[in-house]
Design an enzyme around this catalytic site. Structure first.
Site, mmCIF file in Angstrom:
data_model
loop_
_atom_site.group_PDB
_atom_site.id
_atom_site.type_symbol
_atom_site.label_atom_id
_atom_site.label_comp_id
_atom_site.label_asym_id
_atom_site.label_seq_id
_atom_site.Cartn_x
_atom_site.Cartn_y
_atom_site.Cartn_z
ATOM 1 N N PHE A 178 29.837 14.266 -37.502
ATOM 2 C CA PHE A 178 31.169 13.451 -38.104
ATOM 3 C C PHE A 178 30.868 12.031 -37.836
ATOM 4 O O PHE A 178 30.436 11.588 -36.969
ATOM 5 C CB PHE A 178 32.345 13.923 -37.265
ATOM 6 C CG PHE A 178 32.580 15.324 -37.426
ATOM 7 C CD1 PHE A 178 33.407 15.843 -38.360
ATOM 8 C CD2 PHE A 178 32.124 16.150 -36.326
ATOM 9 C CE1 PHE A 178 33.685 17.217 -38.566
ATOM 10 C CE2 PHE A 178 32.686 17.544 -36.519
ATOM 11 C CZ PHE A 178 33.238 17.870 -37.399
ATOM 12 N N ASP A 179 31.322 11.324 -38.904
ATOM 13 C CA ASP A 179 31.448 9.667 -38.814
ATOM 14 C C ASP A 179 33.110 9.759 -38.156
ATOM 15 O O ASP A 179 33.720 10.831 -38.119
ATOM 16 C CB ASP A 179 31.588 8.907 -40.166
ATOM 17 C CG ASP A 179 32.122 7.823 -40.250
ATOM 18 O OD1 ASP A 179 31.764 7.048 -39.085
ATOM 19 O OD2 ASP A 179 32.755 7.346 -41.179
ATOM 20 N N GLY A 180 33.204 8.538 -37.745
ATOM 21 C CA GLY A 180 34.645 8.368 -36.762
ATOM 22 C C GLY A 180 35.686 7.898 -37.858
ATOM 23 O O GLY A 180 36.569 8.788 -38.404
#
Length: 312
Positions: A178-180
């Site tokens: 996941f990206d943040g």
């Protein structure tokens, strides 16, 4: 609400309890490479497309971007049931398709050919098939159509746009990256960054360090994944999750870590890239799927052969 035009239950696989399961809907173009067929549909119309699909219904479709991801969640189900035969907290995959049931036979045959554990096939004639996601309890929707993804997000369903690419199936366990900001977390800091630049964003993060960030579009999916992962020790878990963010660890990492802790979401590994390209680290992780809201990051992931999904 009308039911989908036709829902085919796959009696060859165990049906899951939709109130307990992590239900994922994938479109046919996300799970299989249908680019040639889609081109035929756009250029010569639905009837010609249907004729082609019926003439080739015993010819398996080649795997698409989300194919390896579906195989990996199947592996997780297997491990969950080995650990507890009464387990209800399983992945449940359904295929959502704008095909007619007649042209959808090839899709059903292809999933059987590859031994994919798809519980239902929903053939929908409506323009907007995403209206059926909530009634099926869908927690994540993967599509190759941008309008579908935007509609799903507006309906409050975690969704991402899958780009067609050649994907080498990585080995198990299931690895999700996941990206943040604007993916797991809300886009509040992104907005400050756009308005006030990096210095403004850093100051904002320092001031807000003790305040958890808002929820991003994929938080619900990530939390359910985390719940499944907690059923195993870290060494034996069939699921590994990663955070790969453009944030710097020194200035902007603390709030991200505190937010995850506040949510009770354990991430196996976190990489704070400080704006550096994500491709090299993704090539090392070899995830089954990578979620990001930045198209440049998606491009970088595709360049190293990583299956990617854009959260618009």
């Amino acid at each position: 609400m009308a039911e989908p035009e036709s829902t085919v239950i796959n009696t060859n696989v165990q049906q899951k309890d939709p109130t307990k399961a992590l239900v994922i809907a994938v479109t046919t173009r996300a799970i299989f490479n249908l680019e040639q067929e889609h081109k035929l549909y756009l250029e010569r119309g639905k009837e010609e497309y249907t004729r082609h699909q019926q003439a080739n219904e015993h010819k398996p479709l080649p795997p698409g971007t989300a194919f390896a991801f579906v195989q990996a969640v199947q592996y997780v189900n297997k491990k969950m049931l080995e650990s507890n035969p009464a387990e209800k907290d399983l992945f449940d995959i359904l295929v959502l398709s704008n095909n007619s049931p007649e042209s959808g036979v090839r899709v059903i045959n292809s999933t059987k050919h590859y031994g994919l554990e798809i519980s239902k096939f929903c053939f929908v004639s409506d323009e907007d098939s995403t209206q059926y996601l909530k009634s099926h309890g869908v927690k994540l929707f993967l599509s190759a159509d941008r309008t579908d993804v935007c509609n799903a997000l507006q309906r409050g369903v975690s969704a991402a746009l899958v780009f067609q690419q050649e994907v080498e199936a990585p080995s198990t366990p299931l690895r999700v990256v996941f990206d943040g900001d604007a993916v797991l977390f809300s886009n509040e800091t992104d907005q400050i960054f756009q308005e006030q630049g990096l210095e403004g964003a850093v100051q904002y993060e320092r001031a807000m360090e003790a305040v958890p960030m808002g929820e991003g579009p994929l938080k619900t999916f990530a939390m359910h994944l985390g719940k499944m992962r907690r059923k195993f020790s870290q060494e034996k878990s069939p699921i590994r999750t990663y955070l790969v963010t453009a944030r710097s660890g020194r200035d902007m990492g603390i709030r991200a870590i505190k937010t995850l802790r506040e949510w009770g979401l354990a991430i196996d590994e976190a990489f704070f890239m400080d704006g550096a390209p994500k491709g090299p680290i993704l090539a090392q992780i070899q995830p089954h799927i990578f979620f990001d809201d930045g198209l440049h990051n998606i491009q970088g992931a595709q360049n190293v052969g990583v299956p990617s999904a854009w959260v618009p």
